[in-house]
Design an enzyme around this catalytic site. Structure first.
Site, mmCIF file in Angstrom:
data_model
loop_
_atom_site.group_PDB
_atom_site.id
_atom_site.type_symbol
_atom_site.label_atom_id
_atom_site.label_comp_id
_atom_site.label_asym_id
_atom_site.label_seq_id
_atom_site.Cartn_x
_atom_site.Cartn_y
_atom_site.Cartn_z
ATOM 1 N N ASP A 177 0.860 -1.187 0.000
ATOM 2 C CA ASP A 177 0.000 0.000 0.000
ATOM 3 C C ASP A 177 0.897 1.238 0.000
ATOM 4 O OD1 ASP A 177 -2.040 1.831 0.155
ATOM 5 O OD2 ASP A 177 -2.459 1.499 2.288
ATOM 6 N N GLN A 195 -3.491 -5.360 6.170
ATOM 7 C CA GLN A 195 -3.266 -4.275 7.136
ATOM 8 C C GLN A 195 -4.152 -4.462 8.367
ATOM 9 O OE1 GLN A 195 -4.124 -1.203 4.256
ATOM 10 N NE2 GLN A 195 -2.013 -0.481 4.245
ATOM 11 N N ASP A 239 -2.359 9.503 9.943
ATOM 12 C CA ASP A 239 -3.135 8.765 8.954
ATOM 13 C C ASP A 239 -4.466 8.287 9.547
ATOM 14 O OD1 ASP A 239 -3.072 7.458 6.306
ATOM 15 O OD2 ASP A 239 -3.121 5.596 7.445
ATOM 16 N N LEU A 295 -8.538 5.121 13.505
ATOM 17 C CA LEU A 295 -7.689 4.877 14.668
ATOM 18 C C LEU A 295 -8.496 4.949 15.959
ATOM 19 C CD1 LEU A 295 -4.813 4.709 15.980
ATOM 20 C CD2 LEU A 295 -4.733 7.199 15.834
ATOM 21 N N GLU A 341 -5.594 13.424 9.139
ATOM 22 C CA GLU A 341 -6.433 13.078 8.001
ATOM 23 C C GLU A 341 -7.786 12.613 8.548
ATOM 24 O OE1 GLU A 341 -6.642 9.986 4.211
ATOM 25 O OE2 GLU A 341 -5.899 9.342 6.153
ATOM 26 N N ASP A 401 -3.753 10.295 -2.692
ATOM 27 C CA ASP A 401 -4.856 9.344 -2.843
ATOM 28 C C ASP A 401 -5.736 9.745 -4.029
ATOM 29 O OD1 ASP A 401 -4.191 7.628 -0.737
ATOM 30 O OD2 ASP A 401 -5.114 8.964 0.728
HETATM 31 O O1 TEU Z 1 -5.925 6.948 3.827
HETATM 32 C C1 TEU Z 1 -6.942 6.705 4.760
HETATM 33 C C2 TEU Z 1 -8.247 6.995 4.225
HETATM 34 O O2 TEU Z 1 -9.220 6.982 4.926
HETATM 35 C C3 TEU Z 1 -8.302 7.212 2.764
HETATM 36 O O3 TEU Z 1 -8.962 6.099 2.346
HETATM 37 C C4 TEU Z 1 -8.972 8.456 2.372
HETATM 38 O O4 TEU Z 1 -9.816 8.982 3.313
HETATM 39 C C5 TEU Z 1 -9.756 8.098 1.177
HETATM 40 O O5 TEU Z 1 -8.875 7.631 0.194
HETATM 41 C C6 TEU Z 1 -10.495 9.241 0.649
HETATM 42 O O6 TEU Z 1 -11.521 8.681 -0.087
HETATM 43 C C7 TEU Z 1 -4.648 6.761 4.296
HETATM 44 C C8 TEU Z 1 -3.633 7.054 3.216
HETATM 45 O O7 TEU Z 1 -3.792 8.380 2.774
HETATM 46 C C9 TEU Z 1 -3.786 6.058 2.106
HETATM 47 O O8 TEU Z 1 -2.841 6.292 1.098
HETATM 48 C C10 TEU Z 1 -3.606 4.667 2.681
HETATM 49 O O9 TEU Z 1 -3.829 3.705 1.683
HETATM 50 C C11 TEU Z 1 -4.562 4.422 3.837
HETATM 51 O O10 TEU Z 1 -4.474 5.449 4.801
HETATM 52 C C12 TEU Z 1 -4.244 3.133 4.546
HETATM 53 O O11 TEU Z 1 -3.099 3.320 5.319
#
Ligand code: TEU
Length: 554
Positions: free
Chosen positions: A65, A173, A205, A210, A245, A313
């Site tokens: 990932d 994960q 993240d 979390l 995030e 993303d």
């Molecule tokens: O993303 C977490 C997450 O919730 C994302 O799915 C985001 O909110 C979504 O793509 C929006 O639609 C984080 C990282 O940014 C991502 O690259 C990782 O794959 C993910 O965590 C898992 O660790």
């Protein structure tokens, strides 16, 4: 001295630049970017005016990932370098006035993490409770994983014990169990470790995931756990931040700031405003953005919004209605390959705007004038495009394009060995690269540099109180940001039709004028503070109210 000395809150007026070490610059010719390569480009970033680097995960990882599947929270992926190399980067950055923040990915680990391997080995392992298990089969119609089509539900069977473990993201994960105090201690130790190496905080993240507490866990309010993390962070480093995030509606985001007390996340990305901005770009009408900004909660002094146009993303459109999402899809991602998860777009901004420099510049002008702190994703400053040949979210994670040399100057390796292939269309390195744009004073790179430098001397943008200024042109957004240092007025025309705007700033003293910060011009305010001028197609103006005797020179 004031109790809230603004210079302590460096992040309120920061310019954040996100990059992935593996796609930035390859110094040893193995096709993978590395920390030594990044070290060679710190001056480039300083010259751009960046004040805070956000490094995406550089930890050891099976890389299923893009590094968000971590197998050692304390390590450095050996392909990228060593702790020594990282410390050199942090130190050089600091010398050039840049802080470094790093990704904190503690919602889950990789299934190759020693904790998970131990947890699987025996149900009696002390690590078993680091993860979230259930002994019966998950019910049908269970909660979906975040990546539809790539994971089936959020429970995966562990064959050895016959139990199921939770994973909010990919099956590889497993989610950490934050209800377990030992896990919380581990998280604190990880935070302490990286702070000690000299970083200035974390991009946290997937925060809502979390804080999801397993059913039946005997635990106080989950937000108390975030408050604990913040307290710990601040004890160790007063300047450190948590940039979270949290892709949730505004009302819920407030809780992640810690409500009135502001004692959880320091900053949060504005996902809602970002999505509304795209709808506005499609419609050539600022109304959706205005509605979002008006509903955006006002924040206390010690927290902040982080604004962005693109991240690593998909460009998620999950907060729009179905009809609105369809509208943005049709305009900006007409090809099914440009969409993912039924909710997002896998493209960068310039191709979505058909490469129209007027629209691209207007969008970046907006980014930097929205109330808050701007965050750039590497390559945005030169207008990089995506590689449509690469499926899914990876399409926007191609190597930084430094020059028109082989591999865009990113690496000396054979093209087949590159960590990702650059685009081969009109956005290929031959057309879009740093070297060419550095030499061209009219380039996007110079434009973004100018915005950055103006942003940095306009603290109203990070600190000011936001207000939409009424005026008759429906395709135009005029907004102002007022702080004790002064008042900033931004004007943006979302449409291809030039239009006259006319507005009043009635509270400004006689003799005030608007100083144009991007072009040398001065517009005196008429009686009752009236001003009128034409805004070109997709035009923008950065204006500062100059009051008689206020002593500001810029
Ligand atoms: O993303 C977490 C997450 O919730 C994302 O799915 C985001 O909110 C979504 O793509 C929006 O639609 C984080 C990282 O940014 C991502 O690259 C990782 O794959 C993910 O965590 C898992 O660790």
């Amino acid at each position: 001295m004031k109790i809230t000395d603004t210079s302590d809150l460096w992040w309120k007026t920061a310019v954040v630049y996100c990059l992935d070490v593996e796609t930035f610059l390859d110094s040893n010719g193995d096709g993978v970017g590395d920390l030594q390569g990044l070290g060679q480009r710190i001056d480039y970033l300083a010259q751009l005016g960046v004040t805070c680097l956000w490094l995406m995960p550089f930890y050891p990882t099976p890389d299923r990932d893009d590094g968000y599947d971590i197998s050692d929270f304390y390590g450095i992926d050996p392909r990228l370098g060593t702790h020594g190399d990282l410390v050199e980067v942090i130190r050089t950055a600091r010398d050039r006035g840049m802080r470094v923040i790093v990704d904190l990915v503690v919602n889950h680990t990789s299934d190759r993490h020693p904790w998970f391997l131990a947890a699987k080995r025996s149900v009696d392992s002390p690590y078993r409770d680091y993860y979230i298990w259930r002994s019966d089969a998950p019910p049908k119609g269970q909660k979906n994983a975040v990546f539809p089509g790539q994971a089936d539900g959020i429970w995966e069977k562990d064959e050895k014990s016959g139990q199921w473990y939770q994973h909010s993201f990919y099956e590889h994960q497993p989610d950490l169990n934050i209800a377990n105090p030992r896990v919380r201690d581990e998280i604190a130790k990880v935070i302490g470790f990286w702070l000690q190496l000299g970083i200035s905080g974390f991009r946290v993240d997937a925060v809502p995931f979390l804080l999801e507490i397993p059913e039946g866990a005997d635990i106080p309010e989950p937000h108390d756990l975030l408050k604990d993390i913040r307290r710990f962070l601040q004890r160790r480093s007063s300047e450190a931040i948590l940039l979270g995030e949290v892709n949730l509606p505004y009302e819920q985001q407030i809780e992640y700031f810690g409500g009135e007390s502001g004692d959880e996340l320091t900053m949060q990305f504005d996902f809602v405003g970002m999505q509304a901005l795209y709808l506005s770009l499609v419609r050539r009408d600022p109304a959706p953005l205005i509605e979002a900004l008006r509903s955006r909660p006002e924040l206390g002094t010690e927290v902040q919004w982080a604004n962005f146009l693109r991240n690593h993303d998909e460009l998620t459109l999950d907060k729009l209605s179905d009809a609105e999402r369809e509208e943005v899809f049709e305009a900006f991602a007409p090809d099914e390959r440009q969409r993912v998860f039924g909710r997002g777009i896998t493209r960068r901004l310039p191709p979505m705007l058909e490469g129209d420099p007027r629209r691209i510049r207007m969008a970046y002008s907006l980014l930097f004038t929205l109330p808050g702190t701007p965050v750039l994703f590497y390559g945005e400053e030169i207008g990089m495009g995506e590689n449509i040949e690469i499926p899914g979210r990876q399409a926007v994670r191609t190597p930084m394009q430094w020059s028109d040399d082989r591999n865009g100057g990113f690496s000396d390796a054979a093209p087949s060995r590159l960590v990702a292939a650059p685009p081969s269309d009109g956005y290929a390195p031959t057309h879009v690269n740093v070297a060419t744009q550095l030499e061209d004073r009219g380039s996007l790179l110079h434009f973004v540099r100018d915005l950055v430098s103006r942003y940095r001397i306009s603290p109203e943008l990070g600190w000011g109180a936001f207000e939409v200024v009424e005026q008759p042109a429906s395709s135009v957004l005029v907004h102002s940001l007022t702080a004790d240092v002064g008042r900033f007025v931004a004007v943006h025309n979302f449409s291809e039709v030039p239009v006259e705007t006319r507005f009043r700033l009635p509270d400004e003293p006689d003799g005030s004028a608007l100083v144009d910060l991007l072009h040398a011009a001065r517009l005196p305010l008429g009686p009752k503070g009236v001003v009128a001028f034409e805004v070109p197609a997709f035009g923008y103006r950065w204006l500062r109210v100059s009051r008689p005797g206020d002593g500001r020179v810029t």
